[in-house]
Scaffold this active site. Sequence first.
Site, PDB file in Angstrom:
ATOM      1  N   THR A 175       0.867  -1.186   0.000  1.00  0.00           N
ATOM      2  CA  THR A 175       0.000   0.000   0.000  1.00  0.00           C
ATOM      3  C   THR A 175       0.898   1.228   0.000  1.00  0.00           C
ATOM      4  OG1 THR A 175      -1.815  -1.072   1.144  1.00  0.00           O
ATOM      5  CG2 THR A 175      -1.601   1.297   1.505  1.00  0.00           C
ATOM      6  N   ARG A 203     -15.135  -5.720  -0.749  1.00  0.00           N
ATOM      7  CA  ARG A 203     -14.503  -5.381   0.539  1.00  0.00           C
ATOM      8  C   ARG A 203     -13.801  -4.021   0.415  1.00  0.00           C
ATOM      9  NH1 ARG A 203      -9.030  -4.089   2.294  1.00  0.00           N
ATOM     10  NH2 ARG A 203      -8.837  -4.689   4.474  1.00  0.00           N
ATOM     11  N   GLY A 205     -11.301  -1.242   2.477  1.00  0.00           N
ATOM     12  CA  GLY A 205     -10.379  -1.156   3.610  1.00  0.00           C
ATOM     13  C   GLY A 205     -10.220   0.266   4.122  1.00  0.00           C
ATOM     14  N   ASP A 206      -9.310   0.409   5.070  1.00  0.00           N
ATOM     15  CA  ASP A 206      -9.106   1.708   5.729  1.00  0.00           C
ATOM     16  C   ASP A 206      -8.561   2.779   4.805  1.00  0.00           C
ATOM     17  OD1 ASP A 206      -6.698   0.088   5.657  1.00  0.00           O
ATOM     18  OD2 ASP A 206      -5.754   1.692   6.814  1.00  0.00           O
ATOM     19  N   THR A 226      -0.978   1.914   6.934  1.00  0.00           N
ATOM     20  CA  THR A 226      -0.947   0.683   6.145  1.00  0.00           C
ATOM     21  C   THR A 226      -0.980  -0.519   7.075  1.00  0.00           C
ATOM     22  OG1 THR A 226       0.416  -0.712   4.716  1.00  0.00           O
ATOM     23  CG2 THR A 226       1.584   0.912   6.026  1.00  0.00           C
ATOM     24  N   GLY A 227      -1.646  -1.562   6.647  1.00  0.00           N
ATOM     25  CA  GLY A 227      -1.763  -2.755   7.476  1.00  0.00           C
ATOM     26  C   GLY A 227      -3.146  -3.339   7.282  1.00  0.00           C
ATOM     27  N   GLY A 229      -6.578  -3.457   7.204  1.00  0.00           N
ATOM     28  CA  GLY A 229      -7.471  -2.311   7.259  1.00  0.00           C
ATOM     29  C   GLY A 229      -8.574  -2.409   8.298  1.00  0.00           C
TER      30      GLY A 229
HETATM   31  N1  ASP Z   1      -4.646  -1.133   4.635  1.00  0.00           N
HETATM   32  C1  ASP Z   1      -4.848  -1.808   3.403  1.00  0.00           C
HETATM   33  C2  ASP Z   1      -6.215  -2.437   3.407  1.00  0.00           C
HETATM   34  O1  ASP Z   1      -6.592  -3.024   4.405  1.00  0.00           O
HETATM   35  C3  ASP Z   1      -3.840  -2.868   3.088  1.00  0.00           C
HETATM   36  C4  ASP Z   1      -2.408  -2.579   3.449  1.00  0.00           C
HETATM   37  O2  ASP Z   1      -2.080  -1.475   3.868  1.00  0.00           O
HETATM   38  O3  ASP Z   1      -1.551  -3.467   3.285  1.00  0.00           O
HETATM   39  O4  ASP Z   1      -6.886  -2.417   2.417  1.00  0.00           O
END
Ligand code: ASP
Length: 315
Positions: A175, A203, A205-206, A226-227, A229
């Site tokens: 990301t 879906r 995400g954040d 990032t992570g 979400g």
């Molecule tokens: N945060 C992103 C999501 O959940 C994915 C990521 O940052 O790796 O869509």
Amino acid sequence: MQAETVNDGEWALAVHGGAGDADAEHAGSEHPQAAHAALAQALNAGAMLLARGADSLEAVETAVRVLEDAPLFNAARGAVFNAAGQHELDASIMDGRNLAAGAVAAVTGVKNPISLARAVMERSEQVLLAGAGALGFAKTLELPLAEPDYFWTELRWRALERARSNQPQPRGLGTVGAVARDRRGNLAAGTSTGGITNKPVGRIGDSAIIGAGTYASNRSCAVSCTGQGEYFMRTTLARDVAALIEYAGLDLAAAVERAISELLESLGGRGGLIAVDRAGHCRCQFNTSAMYRGARSSRSGGWTAIYRDDLRAFD
Ligand code: ASP
């Protein structure tokens, strides 16, 4: 990320290319080299604008676009595949001057989702547009579109195949995001992603959610996360960093440490963030083994890093 103070008239920029587990697939390949180079390229593109007196918003969009165009990151070109083998993209951007924000979710076929998010912010009455509506808006504005092939990469296809056959999947990197403080002291943040490999169709995400994956306020800081979400949405993590500064009086370093080490970890979430505050301090915090990241300011040359201690300087 080292703390750095920027005085009036000076600028600071940080970028990330995702937090995750250093993938065996990437080790020993060209990937780390190429990632350092792409992060430096994004920083240089944003820095050139900030040095000339451009707005933080402009620098953030530009830096994120460079990373979206690089096939090795999980954003736009190079995005991960969902369960149907498609790319559904999320992005958001926020202007710290007035809390203006724009976001797109589960959009397909748009070359630079960050620019579409900015268009939602500046050219619509809405904050968040999803799916066909977001694509329709991009078409109305004649923003560049791209065919599915453009987004396709071998690396991400193999990851989908592994996920489909229930093979262990490292927490993916890729990301992208940027945060900036311009010469006038204005803050901005932006984030763009393909989400999570093999995610269900629809879906979100954040990275599409203001306050979760992206937040900016001149009262406190600009943040890009990032992570996983779902954890960032449940903790409204980006906004929480700002709130810790605004209401609890923490400095940026303490706020990001608390957000990741206490809030995110208390739920079992994994990931990271970059942030810049009003004084131009840049911080990066993550609880994964790696996070692609880098920073540059008017006071110092740039650097990029992937692991904990592998900072590489560049001019
Ligand atoms: N945060 C992103 C999501 O959940 C994915 C990521 O940052 O790796 O869509």
